[in-house]
Design a protein around this motif. Sequence first.
Motif, mmCIF file in Angstrom:
data_model
loop_
_atom_site.group_PDB
_atom_site.id
_atom_site.type_symbol
_atom_site.label_atom_id
_atom_site.label_comp_id
_atom_site.label_asym_id
_atom_site.label_seq_id
_atom_site.Cartn_x
_atom_site.Cartn_y
_atom_site.Cartn_z
ATOM 1 N N PHE A 129 -26.062 50.184 37.030
ATOM 2 C CA PHE A 129 -25.884 48.970 36.239
ATOM 3 C C PHE A 129 -25.966 49.194 34.613
ATOM 4 O O PHE A 129 -27.247 48.917 34.137
ATOM 5 C CB PHE A 129 -26.732 47.790 36.637
ATOM 6 N N GLU A 130 -25.079 49.491 33.719
ATOM 7 C CA GLU A 130 -25.082 49.896 32.643
ATOM 8 C C GLU A 130 -24.931 48.721 31.566
ATOM 9 O O GLU A 130 -24.474 47.780 31.908
ATOM 10 C CB GLU A 130 -23.921 50.855 32.360
ATOM 11 N N LEU A 131 -25.900 48.698 30.491
ATOM 12 C CA LEU A 131 -26.138 47.624 29.713
ATOM 13 C C LEU A 131 -26.269 47.978 28.387
ATOM 14 O O LEU A 131 -26.698 49.107 27.974
ATOM 15 C CB LEU A 131 -27.747 46.813 30.004
ATOM 16 N N GLU A 132 -25.985 47.001 27.409
ATOM 17 C CA GLU A 132 -25.921 47.202 25.903
ATOM 18 C C GLU A 132 -27.270 46.457 25.626
ATOM 19 O O GLU A 132 -27.857 45.699 26.303
ATOM 20 C CB GLU A 132 -24.820 46.341 25.178
ATOM 21 N N GLU A 133 -27.627 46.658 24.255
ATOM 22 C CA GLU A 133 -28.914 45.917 23.839
ATOM 23 C C GLU A 133 -28.747 44.483 23.916
ATOM 24 O O GLU A 133 -29.646 43.545 24.220
ATOM 25 C CB GLU A 133 -28.917 46.242 22.402
ATOM 26 N N THR A 134 -27.463 43.871 23.558
ATOM 27 C CA THR A 134 -27.220 42.624 23.690
ATOM 28 C C THR A 134 -27.457 41.792 25.016
ATOM 29 O O THR A 134 -27.375 40.520 25.294
ATOM 30 C CB THR A 134 -25.804 42.067 23.315
ATOM 31 N N ASP A 135 -27.253 42.684 26.301
ATOM 32 C CA ASP A 135 -27.345 42.127 27.607
ATOM 33 C C ASP A 135 -28.741 42.211 28.047
ATOM 34 O O ASP A 135 -29.193 41.660 29.060
ATOM 35 C CB ASP A 135 -26.704 43.248 28.447
ATOM 36 N N LEU A 136 -30.020 42.322 27.008
ATOM 37 C CA LEU A 136 -31.500 42.473 27.554
ATOM 38 C C LEU A 136 -32.241 41.295 27.071
ATOM 39 O O LEU A 136 -33.448 41.454 26.720
ATOM 40 C CB LEU A 136 -31.825 43.795 27.171
ATOM 41 N N ALA A 137 -31.518 40.255 26.864
ATOM 42 C CA ALA A 137 -32.196 39.094 26.236
ATOM 43 C C ALA A 137 -33.257 38.747 27.313
ATOM 44 O O ALA A 137 -32.810 38.619 28.441
ATOM 45 C CB ALA A 137 -31.168 37.921 26.147
ATOM 46 N N GLY A 138 -34.481 38.399 26.741
ATOM 47 C CA GLY A 138 -35.538 38.014 27.413
ATOM 48 C C GLY A 138 -36.373 39.148 28.312
ATOM 49 O O GLY A 138 -37.416 38.888 28.839
#
Length: 678
Positions: free
Chosen positions: A185-194
């Motif tokens: 499940f690949e994510l950007e920095e903006t996907d890690l809110a919280g």
Amino acid sequence: MTGQNPLLIEWTTPFALPPFTQIRTDQFPAAFDQALREHEQEIAALTANPDAPTFANTIDALELAGQKLNQVGGVFWNLTGTDSTEELRAIEREISPLLTRHYTAISLNPDLFARVAELYRRRETLTLDEEQARLLELTYKGFVRTGAQLQGAARARYAEIAEQLTTLETEFAQNLLADETDFLFELEETDLAGVAEDVKAAAAQTAKDRNTTKPYALTLQRSNVEAFLSQSSRRDLREDLFKAWIARGENPGKTDNRPLIAQILALRQEKARLLGYETFADYKLEPTMAREPRAAMALMEQLWAPALRGAEDERAALQQIVDEEGGNFPLAAPDWRYYAEKLRRSRYALDQAELANYFQLERMIEAAFHCAEKLFDLRFQQRRDLPVYHPDVRAYEVTDGQGRHVAIFYGDYFARAGKRSGAWMSGFRGQRKLGGEERPVIVNVMNFSKPSPDRPSLLSLTEVMTLFHEFGHALHGMLSDVVYPSMSGTSTPTDFVEFPSQLYEHWALRPEVLQKFATHHETGAAMPQAMIDRIVAARHFNQGFGTVEFLASALVDFKLHWRPDAPEDIGAAETEILTGVAMPAFMVMRHRSPHFGHIFAGEGYAAGYYSYLWSETLDADGFAAFEETGDIFDPETARRLRDNVYAAGNRRDPNVAYAAFRGRAPDTAALLRKKGFA
């Protein structure tokens, strides 16, 4: 070859540990081949003995046979769980049916069974101690339960079923591992809110290790998924990850486990009928504490209604938060953990991310060791000179207060590619006295996030409990003090084997332990007493959800196996069972059937997932024995626990063993109090 293959020679390493650095994957086939032949020769010699059967020349000889096979298998099966490769998986697919064929031939050997049966017939005339008498009974019944009394076509069909089941169960496990290993499940920095910093750091390390296109990545390891579901404010991403998580094993294609389940269930029911049982559940529960299905079902039903009420009350409280925040949606399964954490913070001022700052893996390992020292007078010394099977693995020598060697303990704590998900205890060698004292080599396997260069591995509350749980199993293996290898350690019925592990969980969050070992990873400050008080106050939080989530899986397992026919459509059968018990729409069972490795990757917990609940009755009542003394480390209570449970293996009936520790049969009222249902 015997002299060259390190799997077959006598190990001269310290404590006769496996010489991991000398072992290559391509050596396993030849090693298994040689070990299987040696075991066959030992059984042939036993049955060819012209002397009348005695306990020594039959039961002792049977117990001592197959040591080389145990040595090879001890290494192989541990590595397939912790460091699987395609080469290892190919060998596993080849060797699993061969081993089943081998052990089935032994269980169906008429000459061998005749010797055992003759001893069992004369058992009242033999001079046997308690352990020998139980071993003879279990050996005889074990042969009967594995087809020894079958004749003709039924005998042949039983052997076919055993081999087919092994092949299917191996395929199930490998499909599940493939789904868990291949998914990212690949994510950007903006996907890690919280998301907390330690979770981010672990996701960054995963992305680096797996060479992903985005800077962060999650796998389907439970610790990764639950952390993200609890913390991420992105409902869309929580939903995407949750869907992938619960779909393990049922993705269309070569890893789809649904067709395998139908075949496994049908073969298990056929096997049970061949052996004279109405259903597989009747067959499976006969040697357990529960004895028969209705007893297990009665316990599950006793908890189901109060658990449902608790879950519904919890749902209403979470929905209120959703509504107050302006969320225009009904609470769904992917939302539960996120809003439960919000409620935990508001109700008890407990934040999981804040708590994790105090739960450093290293300190929690120390805490588990400390409790073992206080209870059982054990010491754990890390030995960097001992061979390990992976650089992340730690080796400890375990001694008692007089410096005497007790065991070797391996701790394998971090997730990595090729490691099966979850957490478990296993062993490279068990304990025995027959033929010479042999002390155990035990391993705990976890899947915690590996520390980053500037941040330690931090655990959630759940992960702390998991560490203590598996260490409880490890103590059950390490403290074993029996004569016969098949009676040692965790070789007990499934609804008793979880008692020592679940009991040990009780010490994890006790104030006496937290005050000493829960220290902030940056400041070194001890966990504030106010926070400890809030943890204690929140002990019943989310118990409705947790119990329903577990019981749904236990009921599906049980009802699938407690029926005379096997369903062809596992999805429809699962839905039918859950509808019949009024499973809430806002929840999903803890383990859906296509990834339910406990019951379909092997037979150990099939029709037996209820065992955790049965054992929870014992652990709640058992820990009360310490509380009643006013000292959670009370020496006399600990001595009875060690002598009658942790050290006793399976040398006596578990109902008798529990009563010897507690002074009476277990009281289910303690379980209701533990869960906050009474």
